[in-house]
Design a protein around this motif. Sequence first.
Motif, PDB file in Angstrom:
ATOM      1  N   LEU A 119       0.787  -1.101   0.084  1.00 44.89           N
ATOM      2  CA  LEU A 119      -0.010  -0.062  -0.024  1.00 44.89           C
ATOM      3  C   LEU A 119       1.074   1.287  -0.135  1.00 44.89           C
ATOM      4  CD1 LEU A 119      -2.845   1.304   0.016  1.00 44.89           C
ATOM      5  CD2 LEU A 119      -2.572   1.031   2.647  1.00 44.89           C
ATOM      6  N   LEU A 120       1.970   1.207   0.849  1.00 41.78           N
ATOM      7  CA  LEU A 120       2.780   2.387   0.997  1.00 41.78           C
ATOM      8  C   LEU A 120       3.551   2.578  -0.319  1.00 41.78           C
ATOM      9  CD1 LEU A 120       4.307   1.941   4.440  1.00 41.78           C
ATOM     10  CD2 LEU A 120       2.678   3.490   3.778  1.00 41.78           C
ATOM     11  N   HIS A 121       3.747   1.629  -1.210  1.00 39.01           N
ATOM     12  CA  HIS A 121       4.374   1.776  -2.372  1.00 39.01           C
ATOM     13  C   HIS A 121       3.471   1.859  -3.745  1.00 39.01           C
ATOM     14  CE1 HIS A 121       8.313  -0.632  -0.906  1.00 39.01           C
ATOM     15  NE2 HIS A 121       7.859   0.656  -0.348  1.00 39.01           N
ATOM     16  N   SER A 122       2.230   1.741  -3.382  1.00 35.14           N
ATOM     17  CA  SER A 122       1.440   2.242  -4.547  1.00 35.14           C
ATOM     18  C   SER A 122       1.391   3.434  -5.142  1.00 35.14           C
ATOM     19  CB  SER A 122      -0.146   1.938  -4.032  1.00 35.14           C
ATOM     20  OG  SER A 122      -0.716   2.882  -3.061  1.00 35.14           O
ATOM     21  N   ARG A 175       2.322   7.007  -3.532  1.00 31.36           N
ATOM     22  CA  ARG A 175       3.465   7.822  -4.141  1.00 31.36           C
ATOM     23  C   ARG A 175       2.952   9.270  -4.408  1.00 31.36           C
ATOM     24  NH1 ARG A 175       4.738   2.760  -6.903  1.00 31.36           N
ATOM     25  NH2 ARG A 175       4.199   3.913  -8.819  1.00 31.36           N
ATOM     26  N   ALA A 176       1.764   9.356  -4.728  1.00 27.22           N
ATOM     27  CA  ALA A 176       1.182  10.675  -5.409  1.00 27.22           C
ATOM     28  C   ALA A 176       1.010  11.388  -4.264  1.00 27.22           C
ATOM     29  CB  ALA A 176      -0.080  10.470  -6.461  1.00 27.22           C
ATOM     30  N   VAL A 177       0.366  11.111  -3.337  1.00 24.44           N
ATOM     31  CA  VAL A 177       0.119  12.082  -2.087  1.00 24.44           C
ATOM     32  C   VAL A 177       1.354  12.245  -1.278  1.00 24.44           C
ATOM     33  CG1 VAL A 177      -2.342  11.348  -1.933  1.00 24.44           C
ATOM     34  CG2 VAL A 177      -0.699  10.078  -0.447  1.00 24.44           C
ATOM     35  N   THR A 178       2.433  11.308  -1.196  1.00 21.00           N
ATOM     36  CA  THR A 178       3.355  11.743  -0.457  1.00 21.00           C
ATOM     37  C   THR A 178       4.341  12.341  -1.523  1.00 21.00           C
ATOM     38  OG1 THR A 178       4.328   9.428  -0.981  1.00 21.00           O
ATOM     39  CG2 THR A 178       3.166  10.030   1.004  1.00 21.00           C
ATOM     40  N   TRP A 179       4.219  12.753  -2.779  1.00 23.73           N
ATOM     41  CA  TRP A 179       5.280  13.401  -3.310  1.00 23.73           C
ATOM     42  C   TRP A 179       5.122  14.989  -3.158  1.00 23.73           C
ATOM     43  CZ3 TRP A 179       4.174  15.991  -8.669  1.00 23.73           C
ATOM     44  CH2 TRP A 179       5.336  16.616  -9.357  1.00 23.73           C
ATOM     45  N   VAL A 223       6.144  13.803   5.410  1.00 26.29           N
ATOM     46  CA  VAL A 223       7.152  13.844   4.345  1.00 26.29           C
ATOM     47  C   VAL A 223       8.365  14.843   4.385  1.00 26.29           C
ATOM     48  CG1 VAL A 223       7.301  14.896   1.707  1.00 26.29           C
ATOM     49  CG2 VAL A 223       5.244  13.588   2.564  1.00 26.29           C
ATOM     50  N   VAL A 224       8.226  15.814   5.063  1.00 22.71           N
ATOM     51  CA  VAL A 224       9.488  16.713   5.258  1.00 22.71           C
ATOM     52  C   VAL A 224      10.146  16.282   6.228  1.00 22.71           C
ATOM     53  CG1 VAL A 224       8.451  18.617   3.727  1.00 22.71           C
ATOM     54  CG2 VAL A 224       8.446  18.568   6.470  1.00 22.71           C
ATOM     55  N   ALA A 225       9.537  15.797   7.498  1.00 13.94           N
ATOM     56  CA  ALA A 225      10.444  16.025   8.590  1.00 13.94           C
ATOM     57  C   ALA A 225      10.378  14.602   9.523  1.00 13.94           C
ATOM     58  CB  ALA A 225      10.049  16.849   9.552  1.00 13.94           C
ATOM     59  N   GLY A 226       9.337  13.723   9.197  1.00  5.41           N
ATOM     60  CA  GLY A 226       9.245  12.528  10.084  1.00  5.41           C
ATOM     61  C   GLY A 226       9.835  11.540   9.710  1.00  5.41           C
ATOM     62  N   PRO A 266       8.589   5.712   6.740  1.00  6.05           N
ATOM     63  CA  PRO A 266       9.051   5.519   5.405  1.00  6.05           C
ATOM     64  C   PRO A 266       8.271   6.363   4.233  1.00  6.05           C
ATOM     65  CG  PRO A 266       8.004   3.677   6.046  1.00  6.05           C
ATOM     66  CD  PRO A 266       8.054   4.632   7.283  1.00  6.05           C
ATOM     67  N   VAL A 267       8.876   7.101   3.500  1.00  8.70           N
ATOM     68  CA  VAL A 267       8.280   7.940   2.461  1.00  8.70           C
ATOM     69  C   VAL A 267       9.216   7.630   1.018  1.00  8.70           C
ATOM     70  CG1 VAL A 267       7.608  10.012   1.478  1.00  8.70           C
ATOM     71  CG2 VAL A 267       7.347   9.460   3.921  1.00  8.70           C
ATOM     72  N   ARG A 268       8.795   7.067   0.075  1.00 10.16           N
ATOM     73  CA  ARG A 268       9.672   7.095  -1.038  1.00 10.16           C
ATOM     74  C   ARG A 268       9.763   8.413  -1.627  1.00 10.16           C
ATOM     75  NH1 ARG A 268       8.153   2.054  -5.155  1.00 10.16           N
ATOM     76  NH2 ARG A 268      10.137   2.665  -5.675  1.00 10.16           N
TER      77      ARG A 268
END
Length: 248
Positions: free
Chosen positions: A103-106, A110-114, A156-159, A162-164
Amino acid sequence: MTWAGLLVPAVLLPAGYLALEQVLHRRGDAWPVARSAAVLAAGALLAVAASWPEAGPAGAGVAETVRHLLATMAAPVLLALSGPVALVLRVLPPRPRRVLVRLLHSRWARAVTWWPVATVLAASGAPLFYLAPVPHGLHGPLMVHTALASWLFATVVAGPDPVRGRPGAVTSTLALLVVAAVHGVSAKLWFAAGAGPAAELLFVGGDVVEVATAVAVWARWYRRTAPRPAAGPVRGRTSPGRGAAVPR
């Protein structure tokens, strides 16, 4: 909206987090104390927002702004710094963990965490809530959107979750400046519309949260790039005839 409803996440988020952390401890695994402190602080801020007086000497508008700052900006940032997704990944059994990783790699994740998308979502909350003619009945869903967007952006910026494709410290800071600029302009326009002290509080409080997020961004950068002390030479004695160091 009923602000008392914030007591539910104020209790459930820290309780669930600490329960998962106890699973790690029973396995003999460690978990950073600072992350646990962050989720407890997030729950405390939600509880304060839920119990804040309806109106004080400065008026109901200031009370509403205090609650908005605590519930949709400060608490989500602290929750992001606690790394809840990383904790869940550590605790889950292999099969559910693989499902969550997929799910995290979907594409959707990837769109919302860009980072440009996360920046737009985080910047949209203040102008929509304070300037747009949103019906009062939609204020509750809009608050939820703002809180989730703040959590996503801080993740995304500081946590630590895992964020691709997580941006670097400089890009994260520039994105944070965009969000801060939109919030600042929104507060000034709201002040021009007659909001008075409530708009001033929104301006100052937003800056405080965004500066704290910037500190977290650069603290993360420092932890990842700071040189680690080299291990000292192994002390030992020389074995006769071989010249090899034998550890004591």
